[in-house]
Scaffold this active site. Structure first.
Site, PDB file in Angstrom:
ATOM      1  N   LYS A  39       0.807  -1.320  -0.009  1.00  0.00           N
ATOM      2  CA  LYS A  39       0.112   0.101  -0.058  1.00  0.00           C
ATOM      3  C   LYS A  39       0.872   1.415   0.082  1.00  0.00           C
ATOM      4  O   LYS A  39       2.217   1.119   0.356  1.00  0.00           O
ATOM      5  CB  LYS A  39      -1.001   0.169   1.230  1.00  0.00           C
ATOM      6  N   TYR A 264      15.051  30.973   5.556  1.00  0.00           N
ATOM      7  CA  TYR A 264      13.870  31.970   6.283  1.00  0.00           C
ATOM      8  C   TYR A 264      14.210  31.914   7.502  1.00  0.00           C
ATOM      9  O   TYR A 264      14.477  31.009   8.316  1.00  0.00           O
ATOM     10  CB  TYR A 264      12.719  31.167   5.732  1.00  0.00           C
TER      11      TYR A 264
END
Ligand SMILES: Cc1ncc(COP(=O)(O)O)c(C=O)c1O
Length: 370
Positions: A39, A264
């Site tokens: 999955k 940042y």
């Protein structure tokens, strides 16, 4: 190796997947079948590409979470039995029947609709009925279980192929909760036996239970994490090989003076003159921002720290006085000699589990199969 479109890629070693499958096969012995859980795009490794290898090396079954994941495997030519582990919606049942995907069932309404879909398509729909022995997720409680089994048995077009449960904490050193779940599962099995109901596949074990609780192997084990070469914790009952390396190339290098602010919010300021390398990978690729000022990469056989905040598409590392140049290969996950960065290292830094790390690697990252 396929052509690379971008200088960020994940190398997936099919040899290591094959090795891991063989290790599990020999651990579980000949009387137990192996279901590989593919999955979430094979825990980020690529479901279809790895599935071929898994099957070629002794995997009997595949498991997915969603019907569409199963359909993709069928379209890719996979003929092995596939079990959908997740909750299937009423509008997805036709697809499951058409694609021969076994469905996890835990309530009567879906069982009836699946039966109707099978009758309409004049096919047999295979069902695995799930009991919740303590996971608290999908599955009906033990006291309601046998009634649902009886109902499913009575519905046309359905075949009960399996019954199963799922452990909540089989990776713990203390297995007392797992033993408690096991006892509840045993009681369900007893009741089925008492009613003369034979089930072809009874299953419970995920990777940790397969490793640490061999009595739970039963008819098949459902192994995800371990197939990709990752362990549930520090114990190593047998040798697995990590299947995924994450790599990039240095996009830019510059020499900066002491006192230079990086990225940042200026969370890193250089203490002395140094070189910064800019990597063309960021949190949009699955390099979590939580690794800002915490993680490392390997360049030229040296650990280099991630400095400043990881940004959406770029990440800076302090390479000091390394003779680093544009185009140098960078290992984000993988090994170089004795140096190693694995998913569990990131997981420790991020306060999560290795499962999440490889699942997080986004579709922007090309998977290259070696
Ligand atoms: C029902 C079920 N079985 C088996 C697995 C495989 O677990 P693991 O990756 O620990 O092997 C999962 C994964 O989450 C699951 O949901």
């Amino acid at each position: 190796m396929s052509k690379l479109n971008r200088s960020v890629w994940a190398e997936v070693s099919l040899d290591n997947i094959a090795h891991n499958v063989r290790q599990f096969r020999s651990w579980i012995g000949p009387n137990c079948e192996l279901m590989a859980v593919v999955k979430a795009n094979g825990y980020g490794h690529g479901a279809l590409e790895t599935a071929y290898t898994m099957i070629a090396h002794g995997t009997n079954w595949l498991a997915v979470a969603l019907p569409e994941e199963g359909v993709r495997l069928r379209r890719g030519g996979i003929t092995a039995p596939i079990l959908v582990l997740g909750a299937v919606g009423a509008d997805e049942l036709d697809v499951c029947v058409a694609a021969d995907l076994a469905v996890t069932v835990f309530e009567p309404h879906i069982a009836r609709l699946l039966s109707a879909a099978a009758v309409t398509q004049q096919k047999l729909a295979r069902v695995h009925i799930k009991v919740d022995t303590g996971m608290g997720r999908l599955g009906l409680l033990p006291q309601d279980f046998v009634n649902l089994v009886e109902l499913v048995k009575s519905l046309p077009g359905l075949e009960i192929q399996g019954v199963f449960t799922h452990f909540a904490q089989a990776e713990q050193m203390d297995l007392s909760y797992t033993y408690w779940q096991w006892e509840r599962f045993q009681a369900v099995r007893e009741e089925l036996r008492a009613r003369g109901i034979a089930i072809p596949y009874v299953h419970a074990a995920n990777t940790p239970a397969t490793m640490f609780f061999p009595a739970s192997h039963l008819d098949l084990v459902r192994v995800g994490l371990g197939i990709y070469g990752m362990y549930p914790d520090a114990r190593r009952p047998f040798e697995l090989r990590p299947a995924l390396n994450l790599k990039t190339k240095v996009a830019f290098v510059k020499r900066v003076p002491a006192g230079s602010s990086v990225s940042y919010n200026s969370t890193y300021v250089t203490a002395k003159e140094t070189s910064l390398a800019v990597l063309p990978i960021g949190y949009a690729d699955g390099l979590s921002r939580g690794l800002s000022n915490r993680g490392h990469v390997i360049i030229r056989g040296t650990f280099c720290p991630i400095v400043g905040n990881v940004t959406m598409d770029h990440t800076m590392v302090d390479v000091g006085d390394l003779p680093c140049v544009i185009g140098d290969e960078v290992i984000l996950l993988g090994t170089d000699g004795n140096l190693e960065i694995q998913a569990h290292h990131w997981a420790n830094l991020l306060g999560t589990i290795n499962y999440e790390i490889t699942c997080m690697l986004s579709s922007r990252i090309e998977r290259v199969y070696l």
